[in-house]
Write a protein that holds these residues in place. Sequence first.
Motif, PDB file in Angstrom:
ATOM      1  N   ILE A 153       0.858  -1.183   0.000  1.00  9.12           N
ATOM      2  CA  ILE A 153       0.000   0.000   0.000  1.00  9.12           C
ATOM      3  C   ILE A 153       0.894   1.233   0.000  1.00  9.12           C
ATOM      4  O   ILE A 153       1.796   1.361   0.834  1.00  9.12           O
ATOM      5  CB  ILE A 153      -0.932   0.000   1.231  1.00  9.12           C
ATOM      6  CG1 ILE A 153      -1.860  -1.221   1.170  1.00  9.12           C
ATOM      7  CG2 ILE A 153      -1.748   1.284   1.303  1.00  9.12           C
ATOM      8  CD1 ILE A 153      -2.746  -1.379   2.399  1.00  9.12           C
ATOM      9  N   HIS A 154       0.653   2.149  -0.908  1.00 11.95           N
ATOM     10  CA  HIS A 154       1.553   3.281  -1.088  1.00 11.95           C
ATOM     11  C   HIS A 154       1.660   4.114   0.188  1.00 11.95           C
ATOM     12  O   HIS A 154       0.638   4.494   0.775  1.00 11.95           O
ATOM     13  CB  HIS A 154       1.074   4.174  -2.239  1.00 11.95           C
ATOM     14  CG  HIS A 154       2.183   4.954  -2.866  1.00 11.95           C
ATOM     15  ND1 HIS A 154       2.702   6.092  -2.287  1.00 11.95           N
ATOM     16  CD2 HIS A 154       2.904   4.731  -4.001  1.00 11.95           C
ATOM     17  CE1 HIS A 154       3.675   6.558  -3.046  1.00 11.95           C
ATOM     18  NE2 HIS A 154       3.823   5.760  -4.100  1.00 11.95           N
ATOM     19  N   SER A 205       2.291   7.109   0.680  1.00 10.07           N
ATOM     20  CA  SER A 205       1.755   8.474   0.596  1.00 10.07           C
ATOM     21  C   SER A 205       0.357   8.574   1.191  1.00 10.07           C
ATOM     22  O   SER A 205      -0.046   9.639   1.678  1.00 10.07           O
ATOM     23  CB  SER A 205       1.734   8.948  -0.859  1.00 10.07           C
ATOM     24  OG  SER A 205       0.897   8.116  -1.647  1.00 10.07           O
ATOM     25  N   LEU A 206      -0.382   7.477   1.168  1.00 10.11           N
ATOM     26  CA  LEU A 206      -1.722   7.475   1.770  1.00 10.11           C
ATOM     27  C   LEU A 206      -1.621   7.700   3.281  1.00 10.11           C
ATOM     28  O   LEU A 206      -2.410   8.456   3.860  1.00 10.11           O
ATOM     29  CB  LEU A 206      -2.433   6.156   1.474  1.00 10.11           C
ATOM     30  CG  LEU A 206      -2.794   5.881   0.010  1.00 10.11           C
ATOM     31  CD1 LEU A 206      -3.348   4.474  -0.147  1.00 10.11           C
ATOM     32  CD2 LEU A 206      -3.814   6.903  -0.479  1.00 10.11           C
ATOM     33  N   GLU A 207      -0.674   7.010   3.909  1.00  9.75           N
ATOM     34  CA  GLU A 207      -0.490   7.198   5.349  1.00  9.75           C
ATOM     35  C   GLU A 207       0.037   8.595   5.657  1.00  9.75           C
ATOM     36  O   GLU A 207      -0.380   9.221   6.643  1.00  9.75           O
ATOM     37  CB  GLU A 207       0.476   6.137   5.885  1.00  9.75           C
ATOM     38  CG  GLU A 207      -0.053   4.713   5.816  1.00  9.75           C
ATOM     39  CD  GLU A 207       0.873   3.719   6.480  1.00  9.75           C
ATOM     40  OE1 GLU A 207       1.370   4.031   7.584  1.00  9.75           O
ATOM     41  OE2 GLU A 207       1.128   2.654   5.897  1.00  9.75           O
ATOM     42  N   GLU A 208       0.949   9.070   4.836  1.00  8.60           N
ATOM     43  CA  GLU A 208       1.537  10.400   5.077  1.00  8.60           C
ATOM     44  C   GLU A 208       0.475  11.491   4.997  1.00  8.60           C
ATOM     45  O   GLU A 208       0.436  12.398   5.838  1.00  8.60           O
ATOM     46  CB  GLU A 208       2.640  10.656   4.060  1.00  8.60           C
ATOM     47  CG  GLU A 208       3.858   9.749   4.236  1.00  8.60           C
ATOM     48  CD  GLU A 208       4.840   9.872   3.090  1.00  8.60           C
ATOM     49  OE1 GLU A 208       4.592  10.725   2.197  1.00  8.60           O
ATOM     50  OE2 GLU A 208       5.834   9.121   3.059  1.00  8.60           O
ATOM     51  N   SER A 209      -0.401  11.400   4.007  1.00  3.85           N
ATOM     52  CA  SER A 209      -1.453  12.413   3.881  1.00  3.85           C
ATOM     53  C   SER A 209      -2.439  12.320   5.038  1.00  3.85           C
ATOM     54  O   SER A 209      -2.964  13.339   5.506  1.00  3.85           O
ATOM     55  CB  SER A 209      -2.182  12.249   2.555  1.00  3.85           C
ATOM     56  OG  SER A 209      -2.784  10.965   2.461  1.00  3.85           O
ATOM     57  N   ALA A 210      -2.683  11.104   5.516  1.00  2.50           N
ATOM     58  CA  ALA A 210      -3.590  10.931   6.651  1.00  2.50           C
ATOM     59  C   ALA A 210      -2.988  11.527   7.922  1.00  2.50           C
ATOM     60  O   ALA A 210      -3.709  12.130   8.735  1.00  2.50           O
ATOM     61  CB  ALA A 210      -3.897   9.452   6.857  1.00  2.50           C
ATOM     62  N   ASP A 268      -3.461  15.134   8.018  1.00  2.46           N
ATOM     63  CA  ASP A 268      -4.840  15.477   8.387  1.00  2.46           C
ATOM     64  C   ASP A 268      -5.138  15.213   9.862  1.00  2.46           C
ATOM     65  O   ASP A 268      -6.280  15.407  10.301  1.00  2.46           O
ATOM     66  CB  ASP A 268      -5.821  14.673   7.533  1.00  2.46           C
ATOM     67  CG  ASP A 268      -5.804  15.120   6.072  1.00  2.46           C
ATOM     68  OD1 ASP A 268      -5.402  16.274   5.826  1.00  2.46           O
ATOM     69  OD2 ASP A 268      -6.177  14.300   5.203  1.00  2.46           O
ATOM     70  N   ILE A 286      -5.495   5.390  11.082  1.00  2.00           N
ATOM     71  CA  ILE A 286      -5.002   5.015   9.755  1.00  2.00           C
ATOM     72  C   ILE A 286      -5.259   3.531   9.493  1.00  2.00           C
ATOM     73  O   ILE A 286      -5.688   3.134   8.403  1.00  2.00           O
ATOM     74  CB  ILE A 286      -3.500   5.333   9.633  1.00  2.00           C
ATOM     75  CG1 ILE A 286      -3.274   6.843   9.676  1.00  2.00           C
ATOM     76  CG2 ILE A 286      -2.923   4.742   8.353  1.00  2.00           C
ATOM     77  CD1 ILE A 286      -1.814   7.243   9.754  1.00  2.00           C
ATOM     78  N   ILE A 301      -8.003   3.393   6.631  1.00  2.00           N
ATOM     79  CA  ILE A 301      -7.292   3.342   5.355  1.00  2.00           C
ATOM     80  C   ILE A 301      -6.794   1.931   5.042  1.00  2.00           C
ATOM     81  O   ILE A 301      -7.105   1.363   3.988  1.00  2.00           O
ATOM     82  CB  ILE A 301      -6.117   4.344   5.344  1.00  2.00           C
ATOM     83  CG1 ILE A 301      -6.657   5.772   5.477  1.00  2.00           C
ATOM     84  CG2 ILE A 301      -5.298   4.192   4.068  1.00  2.00           C
ATOM     85  CD1 ILE A 301      -5.587   6.835   5.557  1.00  2.00           C
ATOM     86  N   LEU A 347      -8.648  -1.028   2.357  1.00  2.00           N
ATOM     87  CA  LEU A 347      -7.869  -1.342   1.160  1.00  2.00           C
ATOM     88  C   LEU A 347      -7.388  -2.796   1.141  1.00  2.00           C
ATOM     89  O   LEU A 347      -6.859  -3.248   0.121  1.00  2.00           O
ATOM     90  CB  LEU A 347      -6.656  -0.409   1.062  1.00  2.00           C
ATOM     91  CG  LEU A 347      -6.951   1.071   0.799  1.00  2.00           C
ATOM     92  CD1 LEU A 347      -5.666   1.887   0.850  1.00  2.00           C
ATOM     93  CD2 LEU A 347      -7.635   1.245  -0.558  1.00  2.00           C
TER      94      LEU A 347
END
Length: 302
Positions: free
Chosen positions: A168-169, A171-176, A179, A186, A190, A194
């Motif tokens: 899982i990329h 960047s998804l965790e980083e953006s979360a 936020d 997460i 997320i 997924l």
Amino acid sequence: MGNEFYKLSMGERVFKIVNYLLIIALCLSIILPFLNIVALAFNPGKDAERGGITFLPRIWSLDNFKKVFEAANISTAFGVSVFRTVVGTICSLFLTAMAAYAVKSKTLPGGKFFMMFIFFTMLFSGGIIPYYMLLKSIHLTNTIWVYVIPSLYSAWNLIIMRTFFQQIHPSLEESARIDGYNDFSIFLRIIMPLSRPVIAVIGLFSAVGHWNDWFTGAFYVRKAELRPLSTLLQEMLMSAEAMRDTLNQAAGVNYEMLEKMTVTGNSLKMATIIVVVTPIIIIYPFVQRYFAKGIMIGSIKE
């Protein structure tokens, strides 16, 4: 195959034909024995001993299934099996996923040590007697939780989930995190949504393992009301075989009783197989779309 087949070279055509033939042969090797089991399960055992039963019963009968469901505590055993399968699978999935999410992090202190320790448990075990002594010391024997707690974690399932999570990329965790999400948020919002394919596969493996396990109930539980369906059916099958052998040895005395028996140990075995596998067959279509995808993604790392 369509027009595309004729556009292929001769070697590709031969390869495709051989491929299809092998797949068909493999499917038949699975389907035909199962049809024979169904036929024997619905045929009186006494008649089936004459032979000649292939894929259809010679005489349709439900005697074998009546014998299975006449067993004492059958409803209680079914409830125990359902409880351990549902609760055990849900708890195992959630806790294994949490552990896999933790160890997949490259910033986890001692991450490599934890993975080596987890892998070590796949190679070696303490043995049945030490395992029994451990369960007894923590007061799990003769309780319903002996079916659930020891099977909460599986090293193999954890490794598959960890590999899936790593794909899982990030960047998804980083953006979360930007936020304001914490690790647990997460994981729930997320990572888990997924990861439905691998969750479906691991859930199916876990559920089948719980449903088919007769060993735990036979060796670690003495209370009859706590034994699962698979253990009860296995004991009933052994009793039927023992009774049949006894009557055969004393056929001169019990000839009339022997002739009245329509259910044999073999026919009871076939009916037992049908009873045990039917719930899994019913559940499988609901998860099959995730099955192949989950296996491939969870076991390959780029």
